[in-house]
Every structure is written in structure tokens, then in C-alpha cells.
Design an enzyme around this catalytic site. Structure first.
Site, PDB file in Angstrom:
ATOM      1  N   GLY A   1      53.419  19.115 154.187  1.00 21.66           N
ATOM      2  CA  GLY A   1      53.353  20.571 154.816  1.00 21.66           C
ATOM      3  C   GLY A   1      54.675  20.743 155.189  1.00 21.66           C
ATOM      4  O   GLY A   1      55.681  20.130 155.308  1.00 21.66           O
TER       5      GLY A   1
ATOM      6  N   SER B   1      46.473  18.331 129.300  1.00 26.91           N
ATOM      7  CA  SER B   1      45.052  17.413 129.446  1.00 26.91           C
ATOM      8  C   SER B   1      44.325  17.724 130.567  1.00 26.91           C
ATOM      9  O   SER B   1      44.520  17.759 131.537  1.00 26.91           O
ATOM     10  CB  SER B   1      45.799  16.069 129.199  1.00 26.91           C
ATOM     11  OG  SER B   1      45.024  15.161 130.004  1.00 26.91           O
TER      12      SER B   1
ATOM     13  N   ASN C   1      44.605   7.697 150.136  1.00 27.01           N
ATOM     14  CA  ASN C   1      44.382   8.804 151.157  1.00 27.01           C
ATOM     15  C   ASN C   1      43.270   9.589 151.209  1.00 27.01           C
ATOM     16  O   ASN C   1      42.598   9.858 152.295  1.00 27.01           O
ATOM     17  CB  ASN C   1      45.913   9.747 150.835  1.00 27.01           C
ATOM     18  CG  ASN C   1      45.933  10.796 151.876  1.00 27.01           C
ATOM     19  OD1 ASN C   1      46.224  10.051 152.931  1.00 27.01           O
ATOM     20  ND2 ASN C   1      45.930  12.137 151.693  1.00 27.01           N
TER      21      ASN C   1
ATOM     22  N   ILE D   1      52.163  28.876 128.318  1.00 25.33           N
ATOM     23  CA  ILE D   1      50.700  29.031 128.097  1.00 25.33           C
ATOM     24  C   ILE D   1      50.181  27.846 127.651  1.00 25.33           C
ATOM     25  O   ILE D   1      50.466  27.630 126.476  1.00 25.33           O
ATOM     26  CB  ILE D   1      50.404  30.452 127.569  1.00 25.33           C
ATOM     27  CG1 ILE D   1      50.804  31.777 128.062  1.00 25.33           C
ATOM     28  CG2 ILE D   1      48.821  30.670 127.532  1.00 25.33           C
ATOM     29  CD1 ILE D   1      50.699  32.940 127.422  1.00 25.33           C
TER      30      ILE D   1
ATOM     31  N   PHE E   1      41.593  19.456 155.778  1.00 23.17           N
ATOM     32  CA  PHE E   1      42.428  19.910 154.795  1.00 23.17           C
ATOM     33  C   PHE E   1      43.316  18.700 154.066  1.00 23.17           C
ATOM     34  O   PHE E   1      43.671  18.870 152.855  1.00 23.17           O
ATOM     35  CB  PHE E   1      43.310  20.819 155.088  1.00 23.17           C
ATOM     36  CG  PHE E   1      42.219  22.336 155.259  1.00 23.17           C
ATOM     37  CD1 PHE E   1      41.796  23.177 154.213  1.00 23.17           C
ATOM     38  CD2 PHE E   1      42.130  22.569 156.671  1.00 23.17           C
ATOM     39  CE1 PHE E   1      41.049  24.260 154.600  1.00 23.17           C
ATOM     40  CE2 PHE E   1      41.586  23.750 156.786  1.00 23.17           C
ATOM     41  CZ  PHE E   1      40.852  24.454 156.113  1.00 23.17           C
TER      42      PHE E   1
ATOM     43  N   THR F   1      36.214  20.614 146.124  1.00 29.05           N
ATOM     44  CA  THR F   1      36.751  21.194 144.849  1.00 29.05           C
ATOM     45  C   THR F   1      35.930  21.505 143.855  1.00 29.05           C
ATOM     46  O   THR F   1      34.886  20.607 143.787  1.00 29.05           O
ATOM     47  CB  THR F   1      37.852  20.315 144.506  1.00 29.05           C
ATOM     48  OG1 THR F   1      38.395  20.831 143.122  1.00 29.05           O
ATOM     49  CG2 THR F   1      37.500  18.741 144.347  1.00 29.05           C
TER      50      THR F   1
ATOM     51  N   TYR G   1      41.339  12.550 141.680  1.00 30.83           N
ATOM     52  CA  TYR G   1      41.502  13.689 142.333  1.00 30.83           C
ATOM     53  C   TYR G   1      40.147  14.224 142.640  1.00 30.83           C
ATOM     54  O   TYR G   1      39.495  14.411 143.707  1.00 30.83           O
ATOM     55  CB  TYR G   1      42.338  14.799 141.927  1.00 30.83           C
ATOM     56  CG  TYR G   1      42.184  16.169 143.055  1.00 30.83           C
ATOM     57  CD1 TYR G   1      42.360  16.031 144.350  1.00 30.83           C
ATOM     58  CD2 TYR G   1      41.707  17.308 142.509  1.00 30.83           C
ATOM     59  CE1 TYR G   1      41.967  17.054 145.332  1.00 30.83           C
ATOM     60  CE2 TYR G   1      41.408  18.671 143.310  1.00 30.83           C
ATOM     61  CZ  TYR G   1      41.680  18.385 144.551  1.00 30.83           C
ATOM     62  OH  TYR G   1      41.285  19.485 145.409  1.00 30.83           O
TER      63      TYR G   1
ATOM     64  N   HIS H   1      51.134  25.150 139.782  1.00 27.72           N
ATOM     65  CA  HIS H   1      49.914  26.426 139.741  1.00 27.72           C
ATOM     66  C   HIS H   1      50.550  27.684 139.105  1.00 27.72           C
ATOM     67  O   HIS H   1      51.395  28.052 139.036  1.00 27.72           O
ATOM     68  CB  HIS H   1      49.359  26.785 141.232  1.00 27.72           C
ATOM     69  CG  HIS H   1      48.600  25.439 141.779  1.00 27.72           C
ATOM     70  ND1 HIS H   1      49.323  24.797 142.799  1.00 27.72           N
ATOM     71  CD2 HIS H   1      47.367  25.043 141.541  1.00 27.72           C
ATOM     72  CE1 HIS H   1      48.466  23.778 143.082  1.00 27.72           C
ATOM     73  NE2 HIS H   1      47.450  23.777 142.303  1.00 27.72           N
TER      74      HIS H   1
ATOM     75  N   ASP I   1      42.169  19.968 131.053  1.00 28.57           N
ATOM     76  CA  ASP I   1      41.686  21.507 131.341  1.00 28.57           C
ATOM     77  C   ASP I   1      40.220  21.904 130.879  1.00 28.57           C
ATOM     78  O   ASP I   1      40.598  22.016 129.862  1.00 28.57           O
ATOM     79  CB  ASP I   1      42.796  22.510 131.014  1.00 28.57           C
ATOM     80  CG  ASP I   1      43.863  22.671 132.095  1.00 28.57           C
ATOM     81  OD1 ASP I   1      43.658  22.423 133.229  1.00 28.57           O
ATOM     82  OD2 ASP I   1      44.786  23.322 131.629  1.00 28.57           O
TER      83      ASP I   1
HETATM   84  N1  UDP Z   1      48.301  27.235 133.204  1.00 30.37           N
HETATM   85  C1  UDP Z   1      49.456  27.678 132.190  1.00 30.37           C
HETATM   86  N2  UDP Z   1      50.794  27.491 132.576  1.00 30.37           N
HETATM   87  C2  UDP Z   1      51.185  26.949 133.663  1.00 30.37           C
HETATM   88  C3  UDP Z   1      50.270  26.652 134.708  1.00 30.37           C
HETATM   89  C4  UDP Z   1      48.798  26.806 134.506  1.00 30.37           C
HETATM   90  O1  UDP Z   1      48.828  28.279 131.208  1.00 30.37           O
HETATM   91  O2  UDP Z   1      52.281  26.846 133.858  1.00 30.37           O
HETATM   92  C5  UDP Z   1      47.069  27.600 133.356  1.00 30.37           C
HETATM   93  C6  UDP Z   1      46.333  26.013 133.232  1.00 30.37           C
HETATM   94  O3  UDP Z   1      46.212  25.690 132.001  1.00 30.37           O
HETATM   95  C7  UDP Z   1      44.825  26.389 133.778  1.00 30.37           C
HETATM   96  C8  UDP Z   1      45.300  27.706 134.810  1.00 30.37           C
HETATM   97  O4  UDP Z   1      46.632  28.403 134.268  1.00 30.37           O
HETATM   98  O5  UDP Z   1      43.995  27.037 132.871  1.00 30.37           O
HETATM   99  C9  UDP Z   1      45.336  27.591 136.215  1.00 30.37           C
HETATM  100  O6  UDP Z   1      45.937  26.270 136.180  1.00 30.37           O
HETATM  101  P1  UDP Z   1      46.427  26.025 137.757  1.00 30.37           P
HETATM  102  O7  UDP Z   1      47.216  24.794 137.556  1.00 30.37           O
HETATM  103  O8  UDP Z   1      46.865  27.246 138.822  1.00 30.37           O
HETATM  104  O9  UDP Z   1      44.772  25.656 138.552  1.00 30.37           O
HETATM  105  P2  UDP Z   1      43.825  24.490 138.244  1.00 30.37           P
HETATM  106  O10 UDP Z   1      42.751  25.455 137.288  1.00 30.37           O
HETATM  107  O11 UDP Z   1      44.613  23.447 137.167  1.00 30.37           O
HETATM  108  O12 UDP Z   1      43.333  23.912 139.146  1.00 30.37           O
END
Ligand code: UDP
Length: 323
Positions: free
Chosen positions: A36, A277, A92, A205, A73, A117, A141, A187, A279
Site C-alpha cells: 500500500g 497460463s 497471509n 496480447i 481488503f 474473487t 490465490y 493488469h 487464463d
Molecule cells: N492481458 C493481456 N496482456 C497483458 C495483461 C493482460 O492480454 O499484458 C489479458 C489477460 O490474459 C486477461 C485480461 O487481459 O485475459 C485481463 O487480465 P488482468 O491481468 O488485467 O486481469 P485477470 O483477468 O487476470 O484478473
């Protein structure tokens, strides 16, 4: 009402603290400041630098500040890191958090709000995902959050502790004062914005061969102010509940990139990379339950989400205290 917010110096915690204060709550923040930022703690909140595992210290804070409800949080939240170092997550997010829950029980806290989540569901067999979808996390996680939900379920049954678990989908956007600033950014939206302002050359991507219309992954992006407001509504829930927190509308990675180009007026360079990996192709919430039961209604669409995050990025190009 006096409320304790753990992780109140973090991304979602800081905006929730801001909204709570705007609505007249007396807010006390506990944060270790490991991830934080002290600059993200609202000036009207009383701040304690403390780890959630320090049960005696928490007990003292809860008593002396006459805390009535806890919004929790403070947690580690990186899926990839949890696969490399699961112990860090269980230590944690479960063990330390359990000490906080024990302190809550001992002090007869009226309501415990858990930041959970959609990673508790794992690979969904049904999209949009309803709350009664089976939970089968695919990473430590998600498992750590599910374990904590189960602890709360039993503590409700055995000790009467009332809780609301909010299963977030993809938190994003910013308030005018507080936004996203992670040491290591992973993110999608903040990374695209780094490309938009020239801090990064391109966005990778992660896969375009998923079974979706344009081949890229679909997520349900929810603005942190909408998210924060759901926590405040949850404080008034009678009994214990688990809700999804998403908008119910999904956007693909390519659609998010297009929207950033539109809002910022800047061209975003992209490069196709391998799938990341773990996703899932699509994660979209059935968001009707909280809408129907609590009257919650998300206000921010994708365009407004990007506008708010872009504004924060332009004002704080290097995040907190680094300008
Ligand atoms: N993503 C991407 N390129 C990046 C970061 C994320 O293509 O550099 C894609 C990722 O594979 C997912 C989406 O964007 O499908 C959202 O990813 P993020 O890490 O923001 O959130 P998550 O869904 O993993 O919690």
C-alpha cells in the site's frame, strides 16, 4: 458507525475508505504498507501501520476505536505469483486473515465484509457465472480466498459472526484522488495506459485463439467506485451472504484496447504473445443477485472506466509520490 478497513492504503481499499468517509462513516485504516501507499490513505481516516496477523495489536485497535464492522481488503492478489509461491498466499490470505477473524469474533463485530474473487470459481462450466456455480480454484490465490470464505461460513454457524463475501470480477478505473499503482504491474488496463503515455512500447496480447468472437479473452470490468459502493450496501445486509460483483457485461482484450485508443486518441501498439497460463477464456458475472437484493447498480461503463483511469494516469504518471 466506526469501521475498520484493512488494506486501506491499497487500490480498492483506498477508494472504499474515500466513499465511506463521504457517506459519514468514521474510518480506521490498518495497512502494513508492504504494497500500500501512505499517500493513498484518506486524510480523515485514522491510520495504523500494522499487519493483519498481529492479533493482539488488532484486538487493541478494535477495542480502543470501538469498531463495529470490518472491511477486509489486505491480501496478496497476484495469480502468477501464487503459483510460484503458494505458501506466501496461504500464510497471509488464510492464516493471518484468520487471526483478524478471531479478533472480530472476540470483539463481537457486527459485520465482516470480505474482499473475495471470481478466481474461487476456476474454469467456469457456465458463463455468465452465477453465485451457485461450483467453486474449483485453479490457483492458490483463488483457493486462499475460498478457504477464508469457508472459515467465515463456519464462524457464522458456530459463533454468529455475520459476513458478506464479495467475489470481484476485474476491478479497474480510478477516483479523482486514488488510482492503481502496483510495484509490478500485470493488469491489462494500466499496462495499456502505460503504452498510451509512452512509458511502455507495446501491449502483449496473451492469445488470440480462444473460443470468443475475436479470439481474445473476455472479462467483466468493474469500476472501483461501483465496487466500493457495493461494500457500503453490504454493511446493511441482514445475516451472511455471498455476492458476485461484476457488471454482467464482458469485453475482450481487443475491445478494451480499442476503447483506450478512442478515449485517449492515441494509437496503441500491440504484439501477439502466447496464452498466459491459467487464463480462462471468459469470466463474466451473473450480477443480478446483488442488484435485486441490495439495489446495487453499476454506473460506469467501459468508456467511463478508461476515462477515469486515463485522467488519474495523466495526473499521476508514475503513481503515488513519484512525480
Ligand atoms: N492481458 C493481456 N496482456 C497483458 C495483461 C493482460 O492480454 O499484458 C489479458 C489477460 O490474459 C486477461 C485480461 O487481459 O485475459 C485481463 O487480465 P488482468 O491481468 O488485467 O486481469 P485477470 O483477468 O487476470 O484478473
Amino acid at each position: 458507525m466506526n469501521v475498520l478497513v484493512t488494506g486501506g492504503a491499497g487500490y480498492i481499499g483506498s477508494v472504499t475508505v474515500e466513499r465511506l468517509i463521504e457517506k459519514g462513516y468514521k474510518v480506521f485504516v490498518v495497512d502494513s504498507l508492504e504494497n500500500g501507499h501512505i499517500e493513498a490513505v484518506h486524510p480523515e481516516a485514522e491510520f495504523f501501520q500494522c499487519n493483519i496477523g498481529a492479533q493482539n495489536e488488532l484486538d487493541r485497535i478494535i477495542k480502543s476505536c470501538q469498531i463495529e464492522a470490518i472491511l477486509h481488503f489486505a491480501a496478496y492478489a497476484l495469480v502468477g505469483e501464487s503459483m510460484e509461491n503458494p505458501g506466501k498466499y496461504f500464510q497471509n490470505n488464510v492464516f493471518n486473515a484468520h487471526k483478524l477473524i478471531q479478533a472480530a469474533v472476540e470483539n463481537k463485530i457486527k459485520k465482516f465484509i470480505l474482499s473475495s474473487t471470481c478466481a474461487t470459481y476456476g474454469e467456469p462450466s457456465q458463463v455468465p457465472i452465477p453465485e451457485n456455480h461450483p467453486t474449483n480454484p485453479t490457483n492458490p490465490y483463488g483457493e486462499s480466498k475460498l478457504m477464508l470464505e469457508k472459515v467465515l461460513k463456519w464462524y457464522h454457524k458456530c459463533h454468529g459472526l455475520e459476513y458478506v463475501a464479495l467475489r470481484y470480477f476485474n476491478a479497474c478505473g480510478a477516483s479523482p484522488n486514488y488510482g492503481e499503482d502496483h510495484e509490478i504491474e500485470t493488469h491489462l488496463i494500466p499496462i495499456i495506459l502505460e503504452v498510451a503515455c509512452g512509458q511502455r512500447e507495446l501491449i502483449k496480447i496473451f492469445g488470440d485463439d480462444y473460443p470468443t468472437a475475436d479470439g481474445t479473452c473476455i472479462r467483466d470490468y468493474i469500476h472501483i467506485i461501483d465496487l466500493a459502493d457495493a461494500h457500503i450496501l453490504a454493511l446493511d445486509v441482514k445475516g451472511s451472504k455471498t455476492y458476485n460483483l461484476g457488471t454482467g457485461k464482458g469485453y475482450s482484450v481487443k475491445e478494451v484496447i480499442d476503447c483506450v485508443e478512442q478515449v485517449t486518441g492515441r494509437k496503441i501498439k500491440t504484439k501477439l504473445d502466447q496464452r498466459r497460463s491459467g487464463d480462462p477464456a471468459q469470466l463474466v458475472a451473473v450480477s443480478e443477485t446483488i442488484k435485486n437484493e441490495l439495489g446495487w447498480k453499476p454506473i460506469y461503463n467501459m468508456e467511463k472506466i478508461i476515462q477515469s483511469a486515463w485522467k488519474w494516469k495523466l495526473t499521476n504518471p508514475k503513481g503515488y509520490n513519484k512525480n
